[in-house]
Design a protein around this motif. Structure first.
Motif, PDB file in Angstrom:
ATOM      1  N   ILE A   1     -11.706   1.128  -3.791  1.00  0.00           N
ATOM      2  CA  ILE A   1     -11.533  -0.083  -3.289  1.00  0.00           C
ATOM      3  C   ILE A   1     -12.958  -0.616  -2.640  1.00  0.00           C
ATOM      4  O   ILE A   1     -13.729   0.013  -2.810  1.00  0.00           O
ATOM      5  CB  ILE A   1     -10.699   0.387  -1.727  1.00  0.00           C
TER       6      ILE A   1
ATOM      7  N   THR B   1      -6.206  -0.566  -7.249  1.00  0.00           N
ATOM      8  CA  THR B   1      -7.281  -1.353  -6.519  1.00  0.00           C
ATOM      9  C   THR B   1      -6.415  -2.292  -5.603  1.00  0.00           C
ATOM     10  O   THR B   1      -5.524  -2.816  -6.293  1.00  0.00           O
ATOM     11  CB  THR B   1      -8.572  -1.383  -7.002  1.00  0.00           C
TER      12      THR B   1
ATOM     13  N   ALA C   1     -15.631  -1.534  -7.782  1.00  0.00           N
ATOM     14  CA  ALA C   1     -14.176  -0.916  -7.655  1.00  0.00           C
ATOM     15  C   ALA C   1     -13.528  -1.164  -9.034  1.00  0.00           C
ATOM     16  O   ALA C   1     -12.669  -0.281  -9.670  1.00  0.00           O
ATOM     17  CB  ALA C   1     -13.298  -2.041  -6.567  1.00  0.00           C
TER      18      ALA C   1
ATOM     19  N   ASP D   1      -6.631   4.660   2.533  1.00  0.00           N
ATOM     20  CA  ASP D   1      -7.940   5.509   2.935  1.00  0.00           C
ATOM     21  C   ASP D   1      -7.514   6.353   3.965  1.00  0.00           C
ATOM     22  O   ASP D   1      -7.752   7.627   4.135  1.00  0.00           O
ATOM     23  CB  ASP D   1      -8.822   4.663   3.524  1.00  0.00           C
TER      24      ASP D   1
ATOM     25  N   SER E   1      -7.843  -6.340   2.813  1.00  0.00           N
ATOM     26  CA  SER E   1      -8.590  -5.030   3.272  1.00  0.00           C
ATOM     27  C   SER E   1      -7.639  -4.022   3.881  1.00  0.00           C
ATOM     28  O   SER E   1      -7.729  -2.597   3.648  1.00  0.00           O
ATOM     29  CB  SER E   1      -9.421  -5.551   4.506  1.00  0.00           C
TER      30      SER E   1
ATOM     31  N   GLY F   1      -6.519  -1.236   1.582  1.00  0.00           N
ATOM     32  CA  GLY F   1      -7.366   0.010   1.254  1.00  0.00           C
ATOM     33  C   GLY F   1      -7.388   0.717   2.560  1.00  0.00           C
ATOM     34  O   GLY F   1      -7.504   1.795   2.267  1.00  0.00           O
TER      35      GLY F   1
ATOM     36  N   VAL G   1      -9.203   8.173  -2.653  1.00  0.00           N
ATOM     37  CA  VAL G   1      -9.829   6.919  -2.316  1.00  0.00           C
ATOM     38  C   VAL G   1     -11.151   6.734  -2.295  1.00  0.00           C
ATOM     39  O   VAL G   1     -11.956   7.476  -1.610  1.00  0.00           O
ATOM     40  CB  VAL G   1      -9.221   6.572  -1.034  1.00  0.00           C
TER      41      VAL G   1
ATOM     42  N   SER H   1       0.845  -1.045   0.053  1.00  0.00           N
ATOM     43  CA  SER H   1       0.054   0.124  -0.257  1.00  0.00           C
ATOM     44  C   SER H   1       0.849   1.197  -0.045  1.00  0.00           C
ATOM     45  O   SER H   1       0.501   2.088  -0.633  1.00  0.00           O
ATOM     46  CB  SER H   1      -0.934  -0.124   1.172  1.00  0.00           C
TER      47      SER H   1
ATOM     48  N   THR I   1      -7.318  -6.355  -3.757  1.00  0.00           N
ATOM     49  CA  THR I   1      -8.483  -7.301  -3.875  1.00  0.00           C
ATOM     50  C   THR I   1      -7.991  -8.729  -3.609  1.00  0.00           C
ATOM     51  O   THR I   1      -6.684  -8.950  -3.447  1.00  0.00           O
ATOM     52  CB  THR I   1      -9.528  -7.309  -4.794  1.00  0.00           C
TER      53      THR I   1
ATOM     54  N   GLU J   1     -16.722  -5.226  -5.479  1.00  0.00           N
ATOM     55  CA  GLU J   1     -15.399  -5.376  -6.374  1.00  0.00           C
ATOM     56  C   GLU J   1     -15.631  -5.107  -7.852  1.00  0.00           C
ATOM     57  O   GLU J   1     -14.967  -4.643  -8.498  1.00  0.00           O
ATOM     58  CB  GLU J   1     -14.887  -6.685  -6.187  1.00  0.00           C
TER      59      GLU J   1
ATOM     60  N   GLU K   1     -14.383   4.347  -1.855  1.00  0.00           N
ATOM     61  CA  GLU K   1     -14.886   2.873  -1.558  1.00  0.00           C
ATOM     62  C   GLU K   1     -16.459   2.614  -2.377  1.00  0.00           C
ATOM     63  O   GLU K   1     -17.079   3.293  -2.406  1.00  0.00           O
ATOM     64  CB  GLU K   1     -15.248   2.769   0.008  1.00  0.00           C
TER      65      GLU K   1
END
Lengths: 647, 647
Positions: free
Chosen positions: A28, A84, A68, A42, A35, A38, A59, A16, A86, A65, A61
């Motif tokens: 995201i 993104t 996203a 954020d 998780s 993201g 960012v 990240s 996932t 997905e 949400e």
């Protein structure tokens, strides 16, 4: 090259960290185990932390997905750098958009903490079944094997996609890498900046759909032209491996860390070779080092770039001497002629030999096997089991390793006792209760050791499926060299039991080495504690000649005003008796950490904690181990005799 | 075996016919080209038509393909027989549920009219990119190559899934098979009934989640047991190929139509072999018959069951003499080491040779190629081009056939003029305007010929992307043997131009054979029409010695009260001059069809139509073709000289 700077973080944060700095829009939708990638983005965006271009990434949400991926596709078409994060079913929902993003040759990276796709059962744990289900999309794929590589490849993937216009999926093993805390070299902003070519960014911007320079894109095509147009991507895919290797080379210039699309490690005259990708690479690397030192002719090919699969470079990575190859897949595709990486390697060898590429002159024996599904342990013992099998006259194809398949007999045997763990590494196991602070304290210990010493550190935390209120086992390693052991600890120097009642519930001492240390949190007094232990525990303490310490941590916590929080107390005991750091130094480091952590909450909280540290030392006692078993109490059987038949 | 009964239908209806009869719940969400499967089921359900067990299937339309797959999963867990129909992105949205359905070993069939997944552009047309994107799910896969096979395999898939508990994806080429109208043998209810084993149905029912016999299913599993549990499906996948072959064998007993998992056709001593699946199999079969008659040592393996891929049976299907193999994929996976069917075949040969299965003793040269993406034409000429290439000293791997890739030079050359079309087949092309009734009339003609004669019939309809108001080209074949020509007509005996203005717009006469017939709907009189034709048309009529007929169909339509509807008129002309049926017989058949079609609408409508038939015959005239070109008018260039540069 700049001065090295270290940081102790987990794989998700490492990825990240980079992804945030090289993107402008981050769409995201949280799914385990991705998780926190993201969540970090954020948080940083909320705090106004800027990316490489001095802007704060947006960012967003989305509702799923699918959303996203759709938002990512849209933002990319507007000429922004977008990513993104996932995993698992989340990645499956992105597949339609991935076909589009790749078909339109759009530079972008999706970071995936690879996780099992639900089949007979759901699982939040790690394997490559999600990534493999997306391999038809046309995305490039980079696989990193460790927290360090996860950070490094996050950046290399970004450069590779911008150079080639092939979008990339960068993946690493869910939990094993995403949640492993490791001391790694931090990438400087200068390095990140040097890897991004502004000219390529401008070209991406100029391809944006815009009323200023209208172009037609994403239309419907008919049989007259679709096929021809589909083939126009070829030059980009053909160039992609070279461009990616160049990105790796540039990265090596900047950091000293050199990677190749396929990295071979092992004997120059290896006859037996294992091919794999993901965190298992480090286990294999470690095992190959161990075995080649003993004269075994073995080697490993670590697959870094799985797509585009560079047939020539793969074949060239193999030594001329190779006679048999095992390709290990961390996925299962029932009904396929073989698992995907295996199939690619057989194909590559077939084509490479036909073209006389590389040094291998005749087709080696090649078999495929499955390992580590859903974070099933994958250890040096299993690697050795595979190497041993490769010596045999008849090879078992489509084998499994790490389980005992007594129905279809796919499993290879292996020596469970085999270990490559070096003596220079200190290994500790902590049995805590979910939410009792054990994991937090251990993460803190890793940071203390990682940041105050030259030692490398690794932490991995095994949770029961019910997080709070169930057992958590922390696996900590410290040593003078980078730690390449992405598997659980089987030979601990130190075991701590943070909850008294675990002593009858879990077999904690099978994994301690002879002469190791056992620390028990118990209300029993030093002189009475022996008789409270079950027979099996007494036997092991005696047989293994363990050093045995006790502390009544709950009493200390109560007396120092800490309530039920025993984490600082148990951490102090660990530092005091494990010898990872000189005792004085360790205690000071803990107290410093307390000031850092609780300083803002006021002097009284800090004092309570430092008092607890001092009281811990005063209240921990070594138990003189009697020479014989005195207990009449046995550990209960896994299934009680009183259980009804259907259990 | 019972008396044979024939029906003239398209692939979608053929599949839906079977799927409707062997299921209880049908969850649908329409997507081209699968929509009509769901529409038929919906219509039959609304009409109360019953399935094999005397109940009316429940047809539910969901909010997306994700919902359709979820509903299917749920209904299956309740012990019902359930199916759905989909394609392309629709199938992609089903992937998460497909992993679950397969992981739980649930008997079910999904029928897919295989369609291009959108990449650089969307396309509604056919290839295998959707099916291939779902190959990791664990579904079995049966590929049918024709309308007859689509009906047959729909039933075999149902039996195979119930026997093996491996769910199946049954697919056939979108448009080419789903929308081809063909005269096929209809399966009797007795045959369908005989293929379903009630015992297996009861077992499926008994596995239902029910409070009467509670079981736990679909839970979350952790690393301790997931891998082991995942491997428990193995016996089912290992048994599946045998069970599917047994289903084919049982089907052959009942119908006389015998299929194998891999059907080899060709010379016993073939040195060059093509492997492929889908409608291209028929083209290859036809071409192999043609070439082997001329003494060429060639053959084709038709892949019927792609998953589970039976490595042994595949290798056993190849003749001992094979020296080089081309595996053709109707999909493209940029970045893969090779397209999927090719990769599977190379793997299978590698493993088969290692195990000494089959007759092939040394690895043949194997290459892979792509063809027919998004319904790109795939003809005997291309098959021959591939066979010719397989003779060469150096083989081009990852080739394309059917396009001219002048960027990355992947294409193989082929002789565009090569044709295997037998003289016994009558071939007709009709150029109509979308919505002018041409396609409907032609479907009607096929039914008349299919149902009133011993001739086999085939119709395929090429639409422009804008359906109404653009050109539609109907390709009709009639002949004494089943028609194995799933490609457009290049050597027509008859061409009809239903719209006068097309004469300057489309080159309709390049595809007519010498001595063929050309019918033009035009307001020009018999004696004036010649001078209305452009130079290019006059030249071709003279050079090819075409018979040339004209009719003013709009005038006849107006005079007989038909308004603008010229379909019956043009159809009558076709029957009158094509000689497919004796003229008298043909006219009576048309009039019978009119009574059937319009009888319910009243006597006056029927009379108008029969009048139109009679007037058509009176108003159609043969034109005496002058020996020389008289026109000064040329057909316009595709791009006008006046067009701006960017065109």
């Amino acid at each position: 090259m700049e001065q090295k700077k270290y940081i102790t973080i987990d794989g998700n944060e490492a990825v990240s960290y980079v992804a945030y700095r090289v993107n402008e829009v981050i769409s995201i939708y949280p799914i385990t185990p991705s998780s926190s990638m993201g969540e970090w983005a954020d948080e940083w965006s909320a705090k106004g932390i800027k990316n490489m271009w001095g802007t704060v990434p947006t960012v967003v949400e989305m509702q799923s997905e699918g959303g996203a991926a759709g938002a990512m596709h849209g933002a990319l078409q507007a000429g922004t750098l977008t990513t993104t994060f996932t995993a698992s079913q989340g990645l499956l929902l992105m597949i339609p958009n991935m076909f589009k993003i790749a078909g339109e040759l759009t530079p972008a990276v999706i970071h995936v903490s690879a996780r099992t796709v639900a089949a007979h059962a759901l699982s939040i744990f790690g394997d490559h079944s999600d990534v493999m289900a997306a391999r038809a999309t046309g995305f490039g794929m980079l696989a990193s094997a460790s927290v360090q590589e996860a950070m490094d490849f996050a950046l290399v993937a970004q450069k590779a996609t911008m150079e080639s216009r092939v979008p990339f999926l960068h993946f690493f093993d869910g939990f094993r890498t995403s949640h492993e805390v490791s001391k790694i070299e931090l990438m400087s902003d200068k390095v990140i900046r040097s890897m991004i070519d502004d000219q390529l960014l401008m070209e991406h911007r100029n391809r944006a759909l815009s009323p200023d320079h209208p172009v037609l894109r994403g239309t419907a095509q008919n049989p007259d032209v679709f096929f021809q147009a589909r083939e126009t991507v070829n030059p980009h895919y053909m160039a992609c491996p070279d461009l990616t290797q160049k990105a790796f080379d540039k990265f090596a210039e900047l950091t000293g860390r050199q990677y190749s699309l396929f990295d071979y490690v092992g004997a120059k005259d290896a006859e037996r070779v294992i091919v794999l990708m993901g965190s298992g690479c480090d286990t294999a690397h470690d095992t190959v080092n161990y075995l080649t030192e003993k004269g075994e002719k073995v080697g490993v090919v670590k697959v870094r770039m799985y797509r585009p699969f560079d047939v020539r470079r793969f074949v060239e990575s193999l030594p001329a001497s190779v006679k048999s190859v095992a390709v290990l897949d961390r996925t299962k595709e029932p009904g396929a002629s073989g698992e995907p990486l295996y199939a690619d390697c057989v194909n590559a060898l077939h084509e490479g030999l036909a073209n006389r590429w590389g040094q291998v002159k005749t087709m080696p024996r090649v078999i495929g096997g499955r390992y580590g599904l859903s974070s099933k342990e994958f250890t040096p013992a299993m690697i050795k089991g595979v190497f041993d099998h490769l010596k045999e006259g008849t090879l078992k194809n489509h084998f499994t390793i790490g389980i005992n398949d007594d129905v279809t007999n796919t499993s290879l045997p292996y020596d469970h006792g085999f270990s490559t763990e070096p003596d220079t590494v200190r290994r500790a196991l902590f049995y805590g209760l979910g939410s009792d602070g054990t994991v937090g304290a251990n993460k803190n210990s890793i940071k203390i050791i990682g940041e105050n010493t030259n030692n490398y550190a690794q932490g991995y935390f095994v949770y029961d499926s019910k997080k709070a209120g169930a057992v958590t086992i922390s696996h900590l390693r410290f040593g003078p060299n980078p730690i390449q052991s992405p598997y659980l600890i089987s030979k601990a120097n130190f075991v701590a039991c943070h909850q008294t009642f675990f002593i009858e519930k879990y077999d904690m001492l099978s994994n301690v080495v002879d002469g190791g240390t056992f620390l028990l949190n118990t209300p029993a007094k030093q002189e009475d504690v022996w008789d409270t232990l079950p027979v099996e525990v007494q036997e092991k303490i005696i047989a293994k000649k363990l050093k045995f310490y006790v502390i009544d941590a709950y009493k200390v916590a109560e007396e120092t005003g800490m309530g039920l929080r025993i984490n600082t107390i148990m951490q102090t005991c660990y530092f005091a008796i494990s010898g990872v750091l000189p005792k004085e130094e360790a205690i000071n480091a803990i107290k410093d950490a307390i000031k850092k952590t609780y300083g803002k909450k006021g002097e009284s909280i800090v004092k309570k904690n430092t008092d607890a540290v001092d009281q811990s030392l005063a209240n921990m006692h070594e138990v003189q181990v009697p020479g014989k078993v005195t207990s009449k109490k046995h550990m209960p059987k896994p299934v009680s005799d009183k259980a009804p038949d259907y259990v």
